[in-house]
Design an enzyme around this catalytic site. Structure first.
Site, mmCIF file in Angstrom:
data_model
loop_
_atom_site.group_PDB
_atom_site.id
_atom_site.type_symbol
_atom_site.label_atom_id
_atom_site.label_comp_id
_atom_site.label_asym_id
_atom_site.label_seq_id
_atom_site.Cartn_x
_atom_site.Cartn_y
_atom_site.Cartn_z
ATOM 1 N N ASP A 1 -26.763 37.786 -110.815
ATOM 2 C CA ASP A 1 -26.879 37.748 -109.316
ATOM 3 C C ASP A 1 -25.970 36.565 -109.093
ATOM 4 O OD1 ASP A 1 -27.507 36.569 -106.769
ATOM 5 O OD2 ASP A 1 -29.656 36.811 -106.976
ATOM 6 N N TYR B 1 -33.532 33.635 -108.126
ATOM 7 C CA TYR B 1 -34.066 33.562 -106.664
ATOM 8 C C TYR B 1 -35.744 34.080 -106.937
ATOM 9 C CZ TYR B 1 -34.967 35.443 -101.904
ATOM 10 O OH TYR B 1 -35.329 35.691 -100.911
HETATM 11 C C1 LIG Z 1 -29.571 33.783 -105.162
HETATM 12 C C2 LIG Z 1 -30.076 34.910 -104.013
HETATM 13 N N1 LIG Z 1 -30.244 36.171 -104.387
HETATM 14 C C3 LIG Z 1 -30.794 37.017 -103.575
HETATM 15 C C4 LIG Z 1 -31.297 36.676 -102.364
HETATM 16 C C5 LIG Z 1 -31.991 37.644 -101.517
HETATM 17 O O1 LIG Z 1 -31.021 38.110 -100.454
HETATM 18 P P1 LIG Z 1 -31.556 38.761 -99.341
HETATM 19 O O2 LIG Z 1 -32.193 37.701 -98.315
HETATM 20 O O3 LIG Z 1 -30.417 39.159 -98.665
HETATM 21 O O4 LIG Z 1 -32.624 39.732 -99.748
HETATM 22 C C6 LIG Z 1 -31.423 35.124 -101.914
HETATM 23 C C7 LIG Z 1 -31.565 34.882 -100.675
HETATM 24 O O5 LIG Z 1 -31.868 33.646 -100.187
HETATM 25 C C8 LIG Z 1 -30.462 34.549 -102.613
HETATM 26 O O6 LIG Z 1 -30.231 33.151 -102.328
#
Ligand SMILES: Cc1ncc(COP(=O)(O)O)c(C=O)c1O
Length: 391
Positions: free
Chosen positions: A185, A114
């Site tokens: 993640d 991300y």
């Molecule tokens: C794979 C992934 N991890 C983490 C995040 C971050 O999440 P948040 O928007 O809740 O901070 C996202 C957000 O799009 C994501 O797609």
């Protein structure tokens, strides 16, 4: 609810866990759901109690019955000893990196992570004397990248824009042989379709903003781990002052009850649409790990038990105006960040990557819970506009 009763419920299957864990206790007047405690100050009964920090709850930032209820549901889903709730998915990623790396350490972060996780690793960690190295998510053997000071391998599989699937088992094995921690993640699969801790990954990281809450109305993240690693995460969590507002916890608790039903519908509709898209002349490739045509389909099959609603399509060379003509007038697909809610979304993907092949125009689709034939009709009309804007 007694600990014994909760333990008995751990034997139940996922849909039952989702319906029964983290429910209100017997002192909550028979209400099915736990009350939403808006609490900072929590009163102690006596001098003795405050001196000894005695009490199930001591201060709002350190937890309330509301946060505990959600943590219980998540820990049972993740098969974890403990879960920490944080204000966003990104905070779950950054907490993990800060808690498990120290000055002088080296951390491996995948190129398709991300984007903000990647930026934090490259722009903030060096200020703390931690070196983040970007690696190819499709790497066949990670051993050449391991150094004496490698403390953590961060994983994200599949990547949420280009959907490469990692060889998780190879990386976990090499990490274990070298006493290196791993954190994943797992937002794409959610704890329903992949359980990182069961695969011997040390931390399961999740943006609960997506499927876990599922209604596009709150931001929340979490980390789940076994006891030793949980203790390390909790220390940093407490010192950073992380906590989550009670209403977002309650919305997530409400959303998670239907995770199983929602995910199955996302999965079914997304696969039907992905297969249809593979047949469209405007589409060069569909990047969906559950399709047989995906280059790492075998790895997805080995390590995941399902797929959700998120995937990408790579278009044949086209004008930007064609994409705009398609997206601007979609009647059901919205144009917006995030995913995992009940509604369908479609966005252009701008890649800011170091490694990997150059790709054609990419569109990311999140398939929501609408009727699948209606969604297909919307896409079909979209491609007609796309074709019309060719010249
Ligand atoms: C794979 C992934 N991890 C983490 C995040 C971050 O999440 P948040 O928007 O809740 O901070 C996202 C957000 O799009 C994501 O797609």
């Amino acid at each position: 609810m007694t600990k014994e009763k909760d333990k008995a419920k751990d034997k139940n299957k996922t849909p039952t866990l989702l319906a029964h864990r983290g429910r209100a206790g017997s002192s909550d007047f028979g209400a099915v759901n736990p009350p939403v405690y808006h609490a900072s100050t929590i009163l102690f009964d006596s001098y003795e109690d405050i001196i000894n920090n005695r009490g199930a709850f001591t201060y709002g930032r350190r937890g309330t019955p509301t946060t505990k209820a959600l943590e219980d549901v998540i820990s049972s889903l993740e098969n974890a000893d403990g879960t920490l709730l944080v204000p966003s998915g990104l905070a779950a990623c950054t907490l993990t990196l800060l808690a498990l790396c120290k000055q002088g350490d080296h951390v491996l972060v995948p190129d398709n992570a991300y984007e903000s996780t990647r930026s934090f690793s490259q722009k903030v960690l060096p200020d703390f004397g931690i070196e983040a190295e970007i690696y190819d998510p499709t790497i066949k053997d990670i051993s050449p990248l391991i150094r004496d000071n490698t403390a953590l391998i961060f994983l994200e599989s599949p990547g949420s824009q280009t959907f490469e699937v990692m060889d998780l088992q190879m990386i976990i094995k090499i990490a274990q042989e070298n006493n290196i921690l791993t954190a994943m993640d797992n937002t794409w699969a959610s704890p329903l379709f992949c359980k990182p801790l069961d695969m011997d990954i040390d931390v399961s990281v999740q943006s609960a903003t997506k499927y876990v809450s599922g209604h596009a109305d709150c931001l929340l993240g979490y980390v789940s781990a076994h006891q030793n690693v949980y203790n390390r995460l909790k220390r940093m969590y407490g010192l950073l002052g992380l906590c989550v507002g009670p209403d977002d916890v309650a919305l997530t608790l409400r959303g998670v009850r239907t995770l199983d039903v929602r995910l199955k519908r996302h999965q079914e509709s997304a696969l039907k649409i992905a297969r249809w898209l593979e047949q469209q002349e405007q589409v060069l490739r569909v990047h969906h790990p559950a399709l047989e045509s995906h280059p790492q389909h075998h790895l997805w099959k080995r390590d995941f038990t399902g797929s959700g609603g998120l995937f990408a399509i790579e278009l044949n060379p086209c004008r930007e105006a064609q994409i705009a003509a398609m997206l601007d007038d979609m009647s059901l697909f919205g144009i917006g960040y995030s995913w995992g809610g009940y509604e369908s979304l479609m966005i252009p993907v701008i890649l800011l990557r170091e490694l990997g092949p150059a790709r054609g125009p990419l569109l990311r689709l999140h398939i929501g819970l609408e009727d699948v034939e209606d969604l297909l009709e919307d896409l079909s009309e979209g491609f007609k506009r796309f074709d019309k804007a060719r010249t």
